[in-house]
Design an enzyme around this catalytic site. Structure first.
Site, PDB file in Angstrom:
ATOM      1  N   ASN A  81      -0.939   0.357  -7.267  1.00  0.00           N
ATOM      2  CA  ASN A  81      -0.392   0.005  -8.572  1.00  0.00           C
ATOM      3  C   ASN A  81      -1.476  -0.559  -9.484  1.00  0.00           C
ATOM      4  OD1 ASN A  81       0.614  -2.520 -10.277  1.00  0.00           O
ATOM      5  ND2 ASN A  81       2.286  -1.057 -10.243  1.00  0.00           N
ATOM      6  N   GLU A  82      -2.347  -1.399  -8.937  1.00  0.00           N
ATOM      7  CA  GLU A  82      -3.384  -2.023  -9.755  1.00  0.00           C
ATOM      8  C   GLU A  82      -4.393  -0.991 -10.260  1.00  0.00           C
ATOM      9  OE1 GLU A  82      -6.510  -5.711  -9.357  1.00  0.00           O
ATOM     10  OE2 GLU A  82      -4.707  -5.762  -8.106  1.00  0.00           O
ATOM     11  N   PRO A 106     -10.033  -4.738   1.345  1.00  0.00           N
ATOM     12  CA  PRO A 106     -10.597  -4.935   2.687  1.00  0.00           C
ATOM     13  C   PRO A 106      -9.642  -5.584   3.681  1.00  0.00           C
ATOM     14  CG  PRO A 106     -11.444  -6.599   1.186  1.00  0.00           C
ATOM     15  CD  PRO A 106     -10.658  -5.624   0.339  1.00  0.00           C
ATOM     16  N   GLU A 137       5.899  -6.103  -6.512  1.00  0.00           N
ATOM     17  CA  GLU A 137       5.361  -7.385  -6.957  1.00  0.00           C
ATOM     18  C   GLU A 137       6.120  -7.860  -8.201  1.00  0.00           C
ATOM     19  OE1 GLU A 137       3.152  -8.945  -5.206  1.00  0.00           O
ATOM     20  OE2 GLU A 137       2.661  -7.294  -3.837  1.00  0.00           O
ATOM     21  N   SER A 176      -6.156  -5.112   3.685  1.00  0.00           N
ATOM     22  CA  SER A 176      -4.907  -4.380   3.843  1.00  0.00           C
ATOM     23  C   SER A 176      -4.853  -3.694   5.203  1.00  0.00           C
ATOM     24  CB  SER A 176      -4.774  -3.336   2.737  1.00  0.00           C
ATOM     25  OG  SER A 176      -3.602  -2.574   2.903  1.00  0.00           O
ATOM     26  N   THR A 235     -12.510  -4.620  -3.213  1.00  0.00           N
ATOM     27  CA  THR A 235     -11.822  -5.549  -4.106  1.00  0.00           C
ATOM     28  C   THR A 235     -12.033  -6.986  -3.637  1.00  0.00           C
ATOM     29  OG1 THR A 235      -9.727  -5.422  -2.890  1.00  0.00           O
ATOM     30  CG2 THR A 235     -10.070  -3.840  -4.681  1.00  0.00           C
ATOM     31  N   ASP A 292       0.770  -0.533  -1.543  1.00  0.00           N
ATOM     32  CA  ASP A 292       1.347  -0.142  -2.826  1.00  0.00           C
ATOM     33  C   ASP A 292       0.836  -1.027  -3.962  1.00  0.00           C
ATOM     34  OD1 ASP A 292       2.813   1.958  -1.772  1.00  0.00           O
ATOM     35  OD2 ASP A 292       4.560   0.720  -1.340  1.00  0.00           O
ATOM     36  N   GLY A 293       0.560  -2.298  -3.671  1.00  0.00           N
ATOM     37  CA  GLY A 293       0.063  -3.197  -4.705  1.00  0.00           C
ATOM     38  C   GLY A 293      -1.317  -2.800  -5.198  1.00  0.00           C
ATOM     39  N   THR A 294      -2.201  -2.406  -4.283  1.00  0.00           N
ATOM     40  CA  THR A 294      -3.538  -1.955  -4.668  1.00  0.00           C
ATOM     41  C   THR A 294      -3.460  -0.674  -5.480  1.00  0.00           C
ATOM     42  OG1 THR A 294      -4.510  -2.943  -2.674  1.00  0.00           O
ATOM     43  CG2 THR A 294      -5.803  -1.260  -3.800  1.00  0.00           C
TER      44      THR A 294
END
Length: 337
Positions: A76-77, A14, A282, A16, A44, A72-74
Site C-alpha cells: 500500500n505504501e 526487512p 491500516e 516482514s 525500508t 499488504d501495508g508495504t
C-alpha cells in the site's frame, strides 16, 4: 541500435514475514538481472513513509519497474508513492506478510520470494483499479469500517508475525460480542442507503482478510468497488454469514447483506459514534469519507493464467482456519445462552 537496459528498484520490508526477504535479496536481484533489468534494492526503515518516499523517487528518476516486497501495508505504501504521478512505472509484488490479500488476488506465490519474482518473467500485466480516499490516500484492496474491522488495530505486531492470520481470527472471536450497529448514510452511483450497519466493505479484489469469497465476483479492472453492507450486529447471525462465505460466497444473497457495485461512494455517519476507516489493513482516518475508483490506474505483473473472472476457490488452509473460527463463535453463543 543498442536497446536501453530497463531498471528495476526492489523496495523491501526487512522485518516482514520473519525477515524472509533478507535471506533472498541476492537471489531476487539475480532473477531480475536474468530478466534483463539493471536491478537494485532499498531496505525500508522505521521512518514514516520510508517505502512511499523511495517509490516516488524511483518513479521520478525513471525506473521502469518498482517491486514492493513485504505485507499488504508495504505494498500500500509503495502504491501511494506511485499513484499520484502522471508517469507511473510497472509494479510487481513479493508478498511476505500475514494475509497477503493483494497477492491472493493476483495469484502471486506467497512467502516464496524466488517464485514470486519469477512471475515478472511471464510478462503478464493487469491494469489494476486503485481506490482514492480523502483526495490523497490510495488503497489497492479494501476500505472498511465497523466494529469487526477494528481488530486489525488491536492485534500486536509480534502476534501477526508469530501466528499470522490465526491471530486475527482469535481476536475476531474475542470482539464479536462487542459488535454493534451504527446508523449511516451511503451515497453510491445508483442510489442511497440509509440504515443501521455493523460493517462496511468497499473491495477492489475478491480477497478480503484472507477470505477469497467475500466479494466473489469482484473484478480487478472494471472501475467498480464491490460494496458490502452487513446489516446485523447479532454475532450468531454474523457467524452464519461467515459460514455462507465459506460455502462459496452465498452470503451475497442473504437479506442481512447489501451487495452493490459502484464506481464511487460517500459514507456519512448519522450519529456521534466514531467510524474509523481501515485502508488496506491500516487506520486511514475517520468518516465522513468519499471513495473513488481510479480505473486501470497502475499496471501490475500478475499470474494471469490463474486469474479467473468467476468466483475463485477458497484457499484450503484458510478454509480450515475459518471453520474453526465459526465453531468458536457457535461455542461462544451457547455459553451466552
Amino acid at each position: 541500435m543498442v536497446q536501453e537496459t530497463k531498471r528495476a528498484r526492489l523496495i523491501y520490508n526487512p522485518v516482514s514475514g520473519q525477515e524472509i526477504m533478507k535471506k533472498h535479496i541476492a537471489d531476487v536481484l539475480h532473477i531480475l538481472e536474468q530478466l534483463g533489468y539493471e536491478a537494485s534494492a532499498f531496505q525500508t526503515t522505521a521512518e514514516p513513509n520510508s517505502a512511499m518516499d523511495e517509490a516516488t523517487r524511483a518513479a521520478l528518476t525513471g525506473f521502469d519497474l518498482v517491486i514492493a516486497a513485504g505485507g499488504d501495508g508495504t505494498i500500500n505504501e509503495v502504491v501511494n508513492g506511485i499513484a499520484p504521478l502522471k508517469q507511473r512505472p510497472h509494479m510487481a509484488i513479493i508478498p511476505t506478510g500475514t494475509t497477503n490479500d493483494f497477492a491472493r488476488a493476483l495469484k502471486i506465490p506467497r512467502n516464496n520470494p524466488i517464485e514470486a519474482a519469477k512471475i515478472i518473467g511471464k510478462q503478464q500485466l493487469v491494469y489494476q483499479d486503485i481506490g482514492l480516499a480523502y483526495q490523497d490516500s490510495y488503497f489497492i484492496n479494501i476500505a472498511a469500517t465497523g466494529s469487526l474491522t477494528e481488530l486489525t488495530y488491536s492485534v500486536p505486531s509480534n502476534m501477526k508475525t508469530m501466528f499470522g492470520y490465526l491471530a486475527y481470527l482469535a481476536k475476531g472471536v474475542e470482539l464479536l460480542p462487542q459488535i454493534s450497529n451504527a446508523p449511516v448514510k451511503i451515497t453510491y452511483d445508483d442510489g442511497v442507503f440509509e440504515g443501521d450497519v455493523s460493517m462496511i466493505f468497499a473491495a477492489l479484489t475478491n480477497s478480503v482478510g484472507g477470505f477469497e469469497q467475500i466479494a466473489p465476483d469482484a473484478k480487478l479492472d472494471d472501475g467498480n468497488f464491490t460494496l458490502i453492507l452487513v446489516k446485523t450486529d447479532n454475532f450468531l447471525e454474523i457467524s452464519h454469514l461467515i459460514s455462507l462465505v465459506i460455502q462459496g460466497g452465498k452470503h451475497i444473497e442473504d437479506p442481512r447483506v447489501e451487495y452493490i457495485k459502484t464506481s464511487q461512494l460517500t459514507i456519512e455517519p448519522q450519529s456521534d459514534q466514531r467510524m474509523m476507516i481501515n485502508l488496506d489493513g491500516e487506520y486511514g482516518g475517520d468518516a465522513p469519507i468519499t471513495l473513488r475508483n481510479l480505473k486501470n490506474h497502475i499496471s501490475f505483473f500478475a499470474n494471469t493464467d490463474e486469474i479467473s473472472g468467476e468466483a475463485l476457490s477458497f484457499d484450503p488452509e484458510l478454509k480450515e482456519i475459518a471453520e474453526k473460527f465459526a465453531h468458536k463463535v457457535e461455542d461462544l453463543g451457547e455459553t451466552e445462552n
